[in-house]
Design a protein around this motif. Sequence first.
Motif, PDB file in Angstrom:
ATOM      1  N   VAL A  14      49.634 100.516  60.718  1.00 29.15           N
ATOM      2  CA  VAL A  14      50.039  99.612  59.636  1.00 29.15           C
ATOM      3  C   VAL A  14      51.531  99.329  59.760  1.00 29.15           C
ATOM      4  N   SER A  15      51.886  98.071  59.705  1.00 32.54           N
ATOM      5  CA  SER A  15      53.273  97.647  59.794  1.00 32.54           C
ATOM      6  C   SER A  15      54.018  97.964  58.492  1.00 32.54           C
ATOM      7  N   VAL A  16      55.180  98.603  58.617  1.00 33.31           N
ATOM      8  CA  VAL A  16      56.022  98.880  57.452  1.00 33.31           C
ATOM      9  C   VAL A  16      56.383  97.568  56.762  1.00 33.31           C
ATOM     10  N   THR A  17      56.743  96.572  57.548  1.00 34.41           N
ATOM     11  CA  THR A  17      57.113  95.266  56.995  1.00 34.41           C
ATOM     12  C   THR A  17      55.956  94.646  56.225  1.00 34.41           C
ATOM     13  N   ALA A  18      54.758  94.704  56.768  1.00 34.05           N
ATOM     14  CA  ALA A  18      53.583  94.133  56.090  1.00 34.05           C
ATOM     15  C   ALA A  18      53.326  94.861  54.773  1.00 34.05           C
ATOM     16  N   TYR A  19      53.388  96.204  54.792  1.00 31.26           N
ATOM     17  CA  TYR A  19      53.152  96.956  53.567  1.00 31.26           C
ATOM     18  C   TYR A  19      54.222  96.648  52.525  1.00 31.26           C
ATOM     19  N   GLU A  20      55.487  96.719  52.915  1.00 29.45           N
ATOM     20  CA  GLU A  20      56.568  96.528  51.945  1.00 29.45           C
ATOM     21  C   GLU A  20      56.580  95.111  51.382  1.00 29.45           C
ATOM     22  N   ASP A  21      56.220  94.128  52.189  1.00 28.08           N
ATOM     23  CA  ASP A  21      56.094  92.752  51.693  1.00 28.08           C
ATOM     24  C   ASP A  21      54.979  92.672  50.651  1.00 28.08           C
ATOM     25  N   TRP A  22      53.831  93.290  50.952  1.00 29.50           N
ATOM     26  CA  TRP A  22      52.709  93.306  50.012  1.00 29.50           C
ATOM     27  C   TRP A  22      53.104  94.040  48.727  1.00 29.50           C
ATOM     28  N   ALA A  23      53.787  95.184  48.862  1.00 28.10           N
ATOM     29  CA  ALA A  23      54.191  95.958  47.687  1.00 28.10           C
ATOM     30  C   ALA A  23      55.106  95.134  46.787  1.00 28.10           C
ATOM     31  N   GLN A  24      56.079  94.445  47.373  1.00 28.69           N
ATOM     32  CA  GLN A  24      57.039  93.666  46.583  1.00 28.69           C
ATOM     33  C   GLN A  24      56.423  92.422  45.963  1.00 28.69           C
ATOM     34  N   ASN A  25      55.502  91.791  46.668  1.00 33.18           N
ATOM     35  CA  ASN A  25      54.981  90.502  46.211  1.00 33.18           C
ATOM     36  C   ASN A  25      53.633  90.565  45.510  1.00 33.18           C
ATOM     37  N   THR A  26      52.924  91.671  45.655  1.00 38.26           N
ATOM     38  CA  THR A  26      51.606  91.792  45.023  1.00 38.26           C
ATOM     39  C   THR A  26      51.539  93.005  44.103  1.00 38.26           C
ATOM     40  N   ASP A  27      51.711  94.184  44.668  1.00 35.54           N
ATOM     41  CA  ASP A  27      51.491  95.423  43.924  1.00 35.54           C
ATOM     42  C   ASP A  27      52.455  95.586  42.745  1.00 35.54           C
ATOM     43  N   LEU A  28      53.744  95.490  42.998  1.00 33.76           N
ATOM     44  CA  LEU A  28      54.725  95.683  41.926  1.00 33.76           C
ATOM     45  C   LEU A  28      54.546  94.690  40.779  1.00 33.76           C
ATOM     46  N   PRO A  29      54.458  93.389  41.053  1.00 29.02           N
ATOM     47  CA  PRO A  29      54.286  92.454  39.926  1.00 29.02           C
ATOM     48  C   PRO A  29      52.974  92.653  39.168  1.00 29.02           C
ATOM     49  N   MET A  30      51.890  92.947  39.889  1.00 29.64           N
ATOM     50  CA  MET A  30      50.585  93.090  39.231  1.00 29.64           C
ATOM     51  C   MET A  30      50.547  94.337  38.340  1.00 29.64           C
ATOM     52  N   VAL A  31      50.960  95.471  38.863  1.00 30.40           N
ATOM     53  CA  VAL A  31      50.881  96.715  38.095  1.00 30.40           C
ATOM     54  C   VAL A  31      51.861  96.686  36.920  1.00 30.40           C
ATOM     55  N   ASN A  32      53.035  96.103  37.118  1.00 23.81           N
ATOM     56  CA  ASN A  32      54.010  96.033  36.026  1.00 23.81           C
ATOM     57  C   ASN A  32      53.530  95.177  34.859  1.00 23.81           C
ATOM     58  N   LYS A  33      52.548  94.309  35.082  1.00 21.14           N
ATOM     59  CA  LYS A  33      52.007  93.458  34.020  1.00 21.14           C
ATOM     60  C   LYS A  33      50.824  94.096  33.287  1.00 21.14           C
ATOM     61  N   LEU A  34      50.329  95.209  33.787  1.00 16.79           N
ATOM     62  CA  LEU A  34      49.124  95.803  33.203  1.00 16.79           C
ATOM     63  C   LEU A  34      49.381  96.342  31.790  1.00 16.79           C
ATOM     64  N   PRO A  35      48.403  96.174  30.903  1.00 20.77           N
ATOM     65  CA  PRO A  35      48.497  96.795  29.577  1.00 20.77           C
ATOM     66  C   PRO A  35      48.629  98.308  29.725  1.00 20.77           C
ATOM     67  N   GLY A  36      49.501  98.895  28.922  1.00 18.38           N
ATOM     68  CA  GLY A  36      49.696 100.339  28.940  1.00 18.38           C
ATOM     69  C   GLY A  36      50.732 100.806  29.944  1.00 18.38           C
ATOM     70  N   VAL A  37      51.250  99.894  30.793  1.00 21.34           N
ATOM     71  CA  VAL A  37      52.257 100.264  31.791  1.00 21.34           C
ATOM     72  C   VAL A  37      53.633  99.844  31.293  1.00 21.34           C
ATOM     73  N   ASP A  38      54.553 100.803  31.235  1.00 21.75           N
ATOM     74  CA  ASP A  38      55.934 100.504  30.859  1.00 21.75           C
ATOM     75  C   ASP A  38      56.773 100.138  32.076  1.00 21.75           C
ATOM     76  N   ASN A  39      56.500 100.789  33.206  1.00 25.59           N
ATOM     77  CA  ASN A  39      57.268 100.513  34.420  1.00 25.59           C
ATOM     78  C   ASN A  39      56.514 101.055  35.622  1.00 25.59           C
ATOM     79  N   PHE A  40      56.661 100.365  36.739  1.00 25.27           N
ATOM     80  CA  PHE A  40      56.059 100.797  37.999  1.00 25.27           C
ATOM     81  C   PHE A  40      57.082 100.566  39.098  1.00 25.27           C
ATOM     82  N   GLU A  41      57.304 101.602  39.892  1.00 23.49           N
ATOM     83  CA  GLU A  41      58.224 101.444  41.015  1.00 23.49           C
ATOM     84  C   GLU A  41      57.651 102.114  42.251  1.00 23.49           C
TER      85      GLU A  41
END
Length: 102
Positions: A14-41
């Motif tokens: 797995v490419s570090v660049t591919a994972y970190e791009d996905w984390a920044q553009n998909t995972d972080l924004p999606m999880v931070n919007k979830l009900p019950g979540v105050d912060n995700f990093e």
Amino acid sequence: MSKVIVLFNLKEGVSVTAYEDWAQNTDLPMVNKLPGVDNFEVLRTISLFGSDDAAPYQYIEIIDISDMEKFQIALGDETMQRVAQEFQGFADNPIFIATESL
């Protein structure tokens, strides 16, 4: 307050660049919007503190949860199920640790 801490390494190939791009553009924004979540990093490890030795895990996720019930319900959403599947494609046997403040 509760926290979920996730420890993981990337799967072989797995490419570090591919994972970190996905984390920044998909995972972080999606999880931070979830009900019950105050912060995700997502944290990239550098080394063991006070040493040049590599940490046993490449990444650490910390999810601050104000309402565990709302959070767990939100995880069942179709979109979050897709995000979770994508995460499983990157992470090699992630460890999920549920915690609560003393």
